[in-house]
Design a protein around this motif. Sequence first.
Motif, PDB file in Angstrom:
ATOM      1  N   GLU A  26      41.310  82.341   6.970  1.00 41.62           N
ATOM      2  CA  GLU A  26      41.522  83.780   6.832  1.00 41.62           C
ATOM      3  C   GLU A  26      40.597  84.374   5.772  1.00 41.62           C
ATOM      4  O   GLU A  26      40.507  85.582   5.630  1.00 41.62           O
ATOM      5  N   THR A  27      39.957  83.522   4.993  1.00 35.12           N
ATOM      6  CA  THR A  27      39.001  83.997   4.000  1.00 35.12           C
ATOM      7  C   THR A  27      37.637  83.356   4.282  1.00 35.12           C
ATOM      8  O   THR A  27      37.558  82.239   4.796  1.00 35.12           O
ATOM      9  N   PHE A  28      36.599  84.065   3.921  1.00 34.24           N
ATOM     10  CA  PHE A  28      35.250  83.613   4.244  1.00 34.24           C
ATOM     11  C   PHE A  28      34.326  83.807   3.044  1.00 34.24           C
ATOM     12  O   PHE A  28      34.578  84.619   2.170  1.00 34.24           O
ATOM     13  N   ASP A  29      33.231  83.043   3.038  1.00 37.79           N
ATOM     14  CA  ASP A  29      32.285  83.113   1.936  1.00 37.79           C
ATOM     15  C   ASP A  29      31.475  84.402   1.943  1.00 37.79           C
ATOM     16  O   ASP A  29      31.175  84.950   0.886  1.00 37.79           O
ATOM     17  N   TYR A  30      31.150  84.898   3.143  1.00 36.14           N
ATOM     18  CA  TYR A  30      30.051  85.852   3.250  1.00 36.14           C
ATOM     19  C   TYR A  30      30.235  86.748   4.463  1.00 36.14           C
ATOM     20  O   TYR A  30      30.600  86.282   5.537  1.00 36.14           O
ATOM     21  N   GLY A  31      30.010  88.053   4.262  1.00 34.95           N
ATOM     22  CA  GLY A  31      30.083  88.989   5.376  1.00 34.95           C
ATOM     23  C   GLY A  31      29.084  90.121   5.208  1.00 34.95           C
ATOM     24  O   GLY A  31      28.830  90.574   4.090  1.00 34.95           O
ATOM     25  N   VAL A  32      28.493  90.561   6.328  1.00 36.10           N
ATOM     26  CA  VAL A  32      27.479  91.622   6.301  1.00 36.10           C
ATOM     27  C   VAL A  32      27.982  92.790   7.138  1.00 36.10           C
ATOM     28  O   VAL A  32      28.211  92.653   8.344  1.00 36.10           O
ATOM     29  N   PHE A  33      28.152  93.957   6.495  1.00 36.87           N
ATOM     30  CA  PHE A  33      28.783  95.104   7.142  1.00 36.87           C
ATOM     31  C   PHE A  33      27.948  96.373   6.948  1.00 36.87           C
ATOM     32  O   PHE A  33      28.466  97.434   6.609  1.00 36.87           O
ATOM     33  N   THR A  34      26.675  96.267   7.170  1.00 37.56           N
ATOM     34  CA  THR A  34      25.792  97.404   6.915  1.00 37.56           C
ATOM     35  C   THR A  34      25.935  98.517   7.941  1.00 37.56           C
ATOM     36  O   THR A  34      25.440  99.617   7.728  1.00 37.56           O
ATOM     37  N   GLY A  35      26.598  98.240   9.063  1.00 35.35           N
ATOM     38  CA  GLY A  35      26.758  99.270  10.089  1.00 35.35           C
ATOM     39  C   GLY A  35      28.091  99.982  10.032  1.00 35.35           C
ATOM     40  O   GLY A  35      28.376 100.834  10.877  1.00 35.35           O
ATOM     41  N   ASP A  36      28.924  99.657   9.041  1.00 39.23           N
ATOM     42  CA  ASP A  36      30.220 100.327   8.927  1.00 39.23           C
ATOM     43  C   ASP A  36      30.041 101.810   8.654  1.00 39.23           C
ATOM     44  O   ASP A  36      29.248 102.205   7.798  1.00 39.23           O
ATOM     45  N   SER A  49      31.682  87.321  -0.803  1.00 38.60           N
ATOM     46  CA  SER A  49      30.484  88.139  -1.000  1.00 38.60           C
ATOM     47  C   SER A  49      30.325  89.048   0.214  1.00 38.60           C
ATOM     48  O   SER A  49      30.472  88.601   1.350  1.00 38.60           O
ATOM     49  N   VAL A  50      30.037  90.335  -0.047  1.00 40.38           N
ATOM     50  CA  VAL A  50      29.861  91.275   1.059  1.00 40.38           C
ATOM     51  C   VAL A  50      28.581  92.075   0.862  1.00 40.38           C
ATOM     52  O   VAL A  50      28.187  92.389  -0.257  1.00 40.38           O
ATOM     53  N   VAL A  51      27.942  92.380   1.987  1.00 40.69           N
ATOM     54  CA  VAL A  51      26.770  93.259   2.003  1.00 40.69           C
ATOM     55  C   VAL A  51      27.196  94.536   2.712  1.00 40.69           C
ATOM     56  O   VAL A  51      27.721  94.486   3.830  1.00 40.69           O
ATOM     57  N   VAL A  52      26.990  95.676   2.063  1.00 36.98           N
ATOM     58  CA  VAL A  52      27.485  96.932   2.615  1.00 36.98           C
ATOM     59  C   VAL A  52      26.402  98.014   2.568  1.00 36.98           C
ATOM     60  O   VAL A  52      25.403  97.886   1.856  1.00 36.98           O
ATOM     61  N   GLU A  53      26.638  99.064   3.328  1.00 38.71           N
ATOM     62  CA  GLU A  53      25.802 100.254   3.252  1.00 38.71           C
ATOM     63  C   GLU A  53      26.226 101.042   2.012  1.00 38.71           C
ATOM     64  O   GLU A  53      27.332 101.573   1.952  1.00 38.71           O
ATOM     65  N   PRO A  54      25.382 101.140   0.998  1.00 38.58           N
ATOM     66  CA  PRO A  54      25.796 101.710  -0.295  1.00 38.58           C
ATOM     67  C   PRO A  54      26.197 103.179  -0.251  1.00 38.58           C
ATOM     68  O   PRO A  54      26.966 103.632  -1.102  1.00 38.58           O
ATOM     69  N   SER A  55      25.691 103.934   0.719  1.00 36.02           N
ATOM     70  CA  SER A  55      26.034 105.357   0.779  1.00 36.02           C
ATOM     71  C   SER A  55      27.511 105.573   1.065  1.00 36.02           C
ATOM     72  O   SER A  55      28.040 106.664   0.838  1.00 36.02           O
ATOM     73  N   ASN A  56      28.209 104.539   1.547  1.00 32.18           N
ATOM     74  CA  ASN A  56      29.629 104.663   1.856  1.00 32.18           C
ATOM     75  C   ASN A  56      30.540 104.331   0.679  1.00 32.18           C
ATOM     76  O   ASN A  56      31.760 104.386   0.814  1.00 32.18           O
ATOM     77  N   PHE A  57      29.955 103.985  -0.467  1.00 33.46           N
ATOM     78  CA  PHE A  57      30.758 103.511  -1.589  1.00 33.46           C
ATOM     79  C   PHE A  57      30.511 104.308  -2.862  1.00 33.46           C
ATOM     80  O   PHE A  57      29.369 104.569  -3.236  1.00 33.46           O
ATOM     81  N   THR A  58      31.589 104.654  -3.534  1.00 33.53           N
ATOM     82  CA  THR A  58      31.510 105.241  -4.865  1.00 33.53           C
ATOM     83  C   THR A  58      31.515 104.103  -5.883  1.00 33.53           C
ATOM     84  O   THR A  58      31.832 102.948  -5.551  1.00 33.53           O
ATOM     85  N   LYS A  66      34.903  94.350  -6.985  1.00 33.69           N
ATOM     86  CA  LYS A  66      34.415  93.351  -7.928  1.00 33.69           C
ATOM     87  C   LYS A  66      35.524  92.814  -8.836  1.00 33.69           C
ATOM     88  O   LYS A  66      35.380  91.726  -9.406  1.00 33.69           O
ATOM     89  N   GLU A  67      36.627  93.531  -8.956  1.00 36.44           N
ATOM     90  CA  GLU A  67      37.717  93.117  -9.837  1.00 36.44           C
ATOM     91  C   GLU A  67      38.278  91.751  -9.451  1.00 36.44           C
ATOM     92  O   GLU A  67      38.772  91.016 -10.282  1.00 36.44           O
ATOM     93  N   ASP A  68      38.216  91.402  -8.182  1.00 34.16           N
ATOM     94  CA  ASP A  68      38.735  90.120  -7.719  1.00 34.16           C
ATOM     95  C   ASP A  68      37.671  89.031  -7.727  1.00 34.16           C
ATOM     96  O   ASP A  68      37.843  87.982  -7.108  1.00 34.16           O
ATOM     97  N   GLY A  69      36.552  89.295  -8.395  1.00 33.47           N
ATOM     98  CA  GLY A  69      35.491  88.303  -8.464  1.00 33.47           C
ATOM     99  C   GLY A  69      34.553  88.322  -7.283  1.00 33.47           C
ATOM    100  O   GLY A  69      33.726  87.417  -7.116  1.00 33.47           O
ATOM    101  N   ARG A  70      34.675  89.345  -6.475  1.00 34.44           N
ATOM    102  CA  ARG A  70      33.821  89.460  -5.285  1.00 34.44           C
ATOM    103  C   ARG A  70      32.424  89.947  -5.674  1.00 34.44           C
ATOM    104  O   ARG A  70      32.265  90.771  -6.563  1.00 34.44           O
ATOM    105  N   HIS A  71      31.406  89.430  -4.998  1.00 25.99           N
ATOM    106  CA  HIS A  71      30.038  89.892  -5.198  1.00 25.99           C
ATOM    107  C   HIS A  71      29.722  90.943  -4.137  1.00 25.99           C
ATOM    108  O   HIS A  71      29.938  90.722  -2.945  1.00 25.99           O
ATOM    109  N   VAL A  72      29.201  92.083  -4.578  1.00 26.60           N
ATOM    110  CA  VAL A  72      28.954  93.203  -3.661  1.00 26.60           C
ATOM    111  C   VAL A  72      27.468  93.556  -3.675  1.00 26.60           C
ATOM    112  O   VAL A  72      26.916  93.935  -4.712  1.00 26.60           O
ATOM    113  N   TYR A  73      26.845  93.424  -2.516  1.00 25.11           N
ATOM    114  CA  TYR A  73      25.416  93.684  -2.366  1.00 25.11           C
ATOM    115  C   TYR A  73      25.189  94.997  -1.616  1.00 25.11           C
ATOM    116  O   TYR A  73      25.858  95.278  -0.616  1.00 25.11           O
ATOM    117  N   ALA A  74      24.223  95.770  -2.087  1.00 21.73           N
ATOM    118  CA  ALA A  74      23.836  97.011  -1.424  1.00 21.73           C
ATOM    119  C   ALA A  74      22.653  96.739  -0.502  1.00 21.73           C
ATOM    120  O   ALA A  74      21.691  96.070  -0.894  1.00 21.73           O
TER     121      ALA A  74
END
Length: 270
Positions: A26-36, A49-58, A66-74
């Motif tokens: 149910e948990t994974f190392d890595y996910g890429v969600f640039t099309g969300d 670790s997640v890769v996201v489209e930065p314009s969708n995030f404040t 990041k509070e849970d130790g997650r790495h967030v890539y733009a």
Amino acid sequence: MEVKYIKYLAMLFSAVTVLLVACRRETFDYGVFTGDAMNQRKKYERYDSVVVEPSNFTSRQVESLKEDGRHVYAYLNIGSLENSQPYCKRYEDVMLDRYDGWPDEHWVDVTREKWQRLVVQERARVYKERGFDGLFIDNADVYHRYHTPEVYQSLKSMLASLKRQGFKLIVNGGDVFISETLKDGSARRLYDGINQEDVFTTYHFDKKEYGRQSREDTAYYEGYLKKARKAGLDVYIVEYRAGRELSRKIDAYCERHGYKWYNADSIKLN
């Protein structure tokens, strides 16, 4: 009675093991969600670790992940420009050929100082202020398309500038560029890891169909990734709609080599 009790314990242990394995999946190392199209925090929380489209995030949303130790890539497009970007009109003069498979996107002249300022100053500054840990660098393949020393040096210069700003960098694709940095020994100074799509699966843009990658291309990518890992780089893989049997094989492959991978439902990465 003792034999039955031992059998019962064995069955119980087996059931618990299955349950624990299921929970881990149910948990994974890595996910890429640039099309969300929007922030889907519940989905992202399943990944380390997640890769996201930065314009969708404040900045607050980034910090909350990041509070849970997650790495967030733009996501940062270093070699092409999409018509949908709000600053597109200002950079029409750096556009080159249309990007095959993506009709609303053009390659850009990365040697132009105007483009380099956009990437390493304007965009990077915004993403740093929002608290992103790193950048997922896309379209270094521009060096394959426009194979000149000037393009090569321009990409290296931009990556070096981004690295100095404290970002962790993952370069997506760009195997021609990556291979050359491995040869000249500059790879580790410029970026931290690579991501390769379509190692075992592929998407046929002409047919708009998902399928298996050719054996020849899979063998090429396996050798390429091995070289990158040997050079001390982190290795990530994105596949598209890998079925259950193939997913098990990719799991085992990545486990053996120390890679991380993501099985995307769609070429849109949403």
